[in-house]
Design an enzyme around this catalytic site. Structure first.
Site, PDB file in Angstrom:
ATOM      1  N   SER A   1       0.808  -1.186  -0.085  1.00  0.00           N
ATOM      2  CA  SER A   1      -0.198   0.001  -0.167  1.00  0.00           C
ATOM      3  C   SER A   1       0.879   1.300  -0.024  1.00  0.00           C
ATOM      4  O   SER A   1       1.917   1.226   0.396  1.00  0.00           O
ATOM      5  CB  SER A   1      -0.972   0.015   1.166  1.00  0.00           C
ATOM      6  OG  SER A   1      -1.813   1.234   1.294  1.00  0.00           O
TER       7      SER A   1
ATOM      8  N   LYS B   1      -4.630  -6.681   3.547  1.00  0.00           N
ATOM      9  CA  LYS B   1      -4.550  -5.847   2.550  1.00  0.00           C
ATOM     10  C   LYS B   1      -5.962  -5.500   2.142  1.00  0.00           C
ATOM     11  O   LYS B   1      -6.480  -4.482   1.924  1.00  0.00           O
ATOM     12  CB  LYS B   1      -3.771  -6.206   1.389  1.00  0.00           C
ATOM     13  CG  LYS B   1      -3.780  -4.962   0.352  1.00  0.00           C
ATOM     14  CD  LYS B   1      -3.311  -3.607   0.751  1.00  0.00           C
ATOM     15  CE  LYS B   1      -3.094  -2.555  -0.071  1.00  0.00           C
ATOM     16  NZ  LYS B   1      -4.014  -2.159  -1.400  1.00  0.00           N
TER      17      LYS B   1
ATOM     18  N   HIS C   1      -7.641  -3.387   4.694  1.00  0.00           N
ATOM     19  CA  HIS C   1      -6.939  -1.984   4.811  1.00  0.00           C
ATOM     20  C   HIS C   1      -7.808  -1.311   3.877  1.00  0.00           C
ATOM     21  O   HIS C   1      -8.216  -0.407   3.972  1.00  0.00           O
ATOM     22  CB  HIS C   1      -5.594  -2.277   4.272  1.00  0.00           C
ATOM     23  CG  HIS C   1      -4.973  -0.813   3.853  1.00  0.00           C
ATOM     24  ND1 HIS C   1      -5.314  -0.448   2.482  1.00  0.00           N
ATOM     25  CD2 HIS C   1      -3.957   0.007   4.247  1.00  0.00           C
ATOM     26  CE1 HIS C   1      -4.635   0.735   2.369  1.00  0.00           C
ATOM     27  NE2 HIS C   1      -3.812   0.891   3.501  1.00  0.00           N
ATOM     28  N   ASN C   2      -8.136  -1.954   2.263  1.00  0.00           N
ATOM     29  CA  ASN C   2      -8.853  -1.244   1.535  1.00  0.00           C
ATOM     30  C   ASN C   2     -10.181  -0.937   1.549  1.00  0.00           C
ATOM     31  O   ASN C   2     -10.972   0.177   1.408  1.00  0.00           O
ATOM     32  CB  ASN C   2      -8.588  -2.004   0.147  1.00  0.00           C
ATOM     33  CG  ASN C   2      -7.314  -1.831  -0.516  1.00  0.00           C
ATOM     34  OD1 ASN C   2      -6.262  -1.831   0.002  1.00  0.00           O
ATOM     35  ND2 ASN C   2      -7.307  -1.672  -1.788  1.00  0.00           N
TER      36      ASN C   2
ATOM     37  N   GLU D   1     -10.210   1.877   4.036  1.00  0.00           N
ATOM     38  CA  GLU D   1      -9.842   2.936   2.996  1.00  0.00           C
ATOM     39  C   GLU D   1     -11.143   3.510   2.305  1.00  0.00           C
ATOM     40  O   GLU D   1     -11.521   4.724   2.468  1.00  0.00           O
ATOM     41  CB  GLU D   1      -8.721   2.696   1.830  1.00  0.00           C
ATOM     42  CG  GLU D   1      -8.524   3.410   0.770  1.00  0.00           C
ATOM     43  CD  GLU D   1      -7.581   2.746  -0.303  1.00  0.00           C
ATOM     44  OE1 GLU D   1      -6.431   2.252  -0.063  1.00  0.00           O
ATOM     45  OE2 GLU D   1      -8.162   2.810  -1.381  1.00  0.00           O
TER      46      GLU D   1
HETATM   47  C1  6PG Z   1      -3.364   1.160  -1.715  1.00  0.00           C
HETATM   48  C2  6PG Z   1      -4.744   1.328  -2.405  1.00  0.00           C
HETATM   49  C3  6PG Z   1      -4.430   0.586  -3.861  1.00  0.00           C
HETATM   50  C4  6PG Z   1      -5.921   0.555  -4.625  1.00  0.00           C
HETATM   51  C5  6PG Z   1      -6.412   1.781  -4.945  1.00  0.00           C
HETATM   52  C6  6PG Z   1      -7.618   1.894  -5.854  1.00  0.00           C
HETATM   53  O1  6PG Z   1      -3.172   0.725  -0.636  1.00  0.00           O
HETATM   54  O2  6PG Z   1      -2.149   1.724  -2.124  1.00  0.00           O
HETATM   55  O3  6PG Z   1      -5.424   0.355  -1.472  1.00  0.00           O
HETATM   56  O4  6PG Z   1      -4.095  -0.750  -3.612  1.00  0.00           O
HETATM   57  O5  6PG Z   1      -5.712  -0.052  -5.584  1.00  0.00           O
HETATM   58  O6  6PG Z   1      -6.647   2.520  -3.596  1.00  0.00           O
HETATM   59  O7  6PG Z   1      -8.603   1.059  -5.300  1.00  0.00           O
HETATM   60  P1  6PG Z   1     -10.141   1.185  -6.008  1.00  0.00           P
HETATM   61  O8  6PG Z   1      -9.932   1.481  -7.400  1.00  0.00           O
HETATM   62  O9  6PG Z   1     -10.721   0.063  -5.515  1.00  0.00           O
HETATM   63  O10 6PG Z   1     -10.593   2.425  -5.468  1.00  0.00           O
END
Ligand code: 6PG
Length: 476
Positions: free
Chosen positions: A132, A186, A189-190, A193
């Site tokens: 990430s 991970k 984590h997303n 996010e």
């Molecule tokens: C990271 C992000 C990354 C992710 C983008 C786009 O941790 O660097 O999570 O891995 O691919 O944020 O995610 P989306 O296209 O699903 O918004």
């Protein structure tokens, strides 16, 4: 012209997009000799054109693998899905048993589970690793979440620890756990996010359409928030987005961007995995759903004419007070987003026997990754104090801070509802909390209904066993 590679490289990368190339440059900065491969020759040329003595680009996979020291370590940074399997198949033809393959993409954890088992049988060491931090993170220091083959991790640990971001002198990488643990972490984590991004966009909505603030004022608020307890990477970039003007104009680029959010799917995977585990993460679910709703522009445009806004927020004369409450509300909902994500990790650990350490996860999320924030220090402290903590809301510091922010979130949600401003993630954070703190939920009624229409039975307070009632028969 780039020199021939005469030394053997310590690390190989497949997939020379910006992430792959940046990560290789980061590794090279640490003094390691490394190699990159891509089937797109223009990407290989770009890598070689960097003219760095310790980076070598290849367009032939055999030559690439031959250039690596044994045990050979190859990392894949290619789009998740079928391509990963295809590349692994290719690699198996040219690598030797005992070599290490790392998948650094956003692979689904069930694919990683399958690949781990398969490669282990074939004698290869496989690591599924979440990376990430985006392009800049890859270049200057990402947060990395490796899982799978522990021995292989020990072999590559010195490199990963050097290229990671550092917080208080400690690297933001650590072995997460067995098999697909790295990619599961991970994925969560997303999910977090997604929830945080949704909360920030709802904040924008309240400031813009509720409190009628202009972009400069909004910029100032995010700037201020980023200096306090809400300090985080996502608030920081939001502050900067509210200052980014179109070249030669006084208008924000943001105002020209379509209100339809895209997603690659990791947020949805988090919700799906949580549903499969019967573990509620409604703040992540709503974030995924609202991204989806944003895509229905036609429907929204029609509905906007059918249901014109008849309410006006009346209180913009007391903006400072409302912004303070909004800060409290944001804090409350942000805590909930992390808490729900950590709860999912706790549950997944029970189900999948990953051997996760929640304190270690919080520790390596404090730097380098997209959800890094000041609040992660509190999460780290909470799990360090009690590694068996079942839910973050049960930690005493979190409990005190949540209680203090409660009037703020109640005010934000109720005012927004009264004035027709959509704050689904704030609302869900509050309702989740109000149910979470309920010793009695109204679920007894649901059980009665299930038994009524489907004889699904129910359990009674203070009595063993299951019971059924013929509800339509008179009781006397
Ligand atoms: C990271 C992000 C990354 C992710 C983008 C786009 O941790 O660097 O999570 O891995 O691919 O944020 O995610 P989306 O296209 O699903 O918004």
């Amino acid at each position: 012209m780039k020199k021939e590679n005469t030394t053997q490289s310590a690390f190989g990368m497949i997939g020379l997009g910006t992430m792959g190339s940046n990560l290789l440059q980061n590794i090279a900065d640490q003094g390691y000799d490394c190699a990159g491969y891509d089937n797109d020759t223009s990407k290989v040329d770009s890598l070689n054109n960097l003219n760095r003595d310790n980076i070598h680009g290849f367009s032939d996979i055999n030559e690439f693998v031959k250039s690596l020291k044994s045990p050979k370590t190859v990392m894949l940074l290619v789009p998740a899905g079928k391509i990963v399997d295809t590349v692994i198949e290719e690699l198996l033809k040219v690598m030797d048993q005992g070599d290490i393959i790392i998948d650094g993409g956003n692979s689904h954890f069930t694919d990683t589970e399958r690949r781990y088992t398969d490669l282990e049988k074939k004698g290869f060491h496989f690591i599924g690793m979440g990376v990430s931090g985006g392009e800049e993170g890859a270049r200057k220091g990402p947060s990395m979440m490796p899982g799978g083959d522990k021995k292989a991790y020990e072999t590559i640990k010195p490199i990963l620890e050097k290229i990671a971001a550092h917080v208080n002198g400690e690297p933001t990488v650590a072995y997460m756990g067995d098999r697909s643990a790295g990619h599961f972490v991970k994925m969560v984590h997303n999910g977090i996010e997604y929830a945080l991004m949704q909360l920030i966009s709802e904040t924008y909505e309240v400031l813009k359409n509720g409190l009628h603030m202009d972009n400069d004022n909004i910029h100032t608020i995010f700037e201020k928030w980023n200096e306090g307890r809400l300090q985080s990477y996502l608030i920081e970039i939001t502050r900067d987005i509210f200052a980014y003007k179109k070249k030669g104009t006084d208008t924000l680029l943001l105002d020209d961007i379509k209100d339809e959010a895209k997603a690659k799917g990791t947020g949805m995977w988090t919700s799906q995995a949580a549903m499969d585990l019967n573990l509620p993460i409604p703040i992540i679910d709503i974030a995924v759903s609202m991204r989806d709703l944003s895509k229905y522009k036609d429907l929204r445009t029609k509905a906007a004419t059918l249901y014109p806004d008849s309410t006006e927020m009346q209180y913009h004369d007391k903006n400072d007070e409302h912004v303070t409450k909004l800060e409290h509300g944001f804090y409350f909902a942000m805590v909930s987003a992390y808490a729900q994500g950590m709860h999912l990790l706790y549950r997944a650990n029970e189900e999948f026997n990953y051997n996760l350490n929640l304190d270690l996860i919080a520790k390596i999320w404090r730097g380098g990754c997209i959800i890094r924030s000041e609040f992660l220090e509190d999460i780290y402290a909470a799990y360090k104090k009690d590694s068996e903590l079942k839910h973050l809301f049960l930690n005493d510091t979190v409990q005190r801070n949540l209680a203090a922010s409660l009037p703020g979130i109640r005010s934000v949600v109720s005012n927004a509802a009264l004035h027709g401003i959509a704050t689904p993630a704030f609302s869900v954070a509050l309702s989740y909390f109000d149910n979470f703190r309920s010793e009695e939920m109204p679920a007894n009624l649901i059980q009665a209904q299930r038994d009524f229409f489907g004889s699904h039975t129910y359990e009674l307070k203070g009595k063993e066993g299951t019971f059924h009632t013929e509800w339509e028969k008179p009781t006397s």
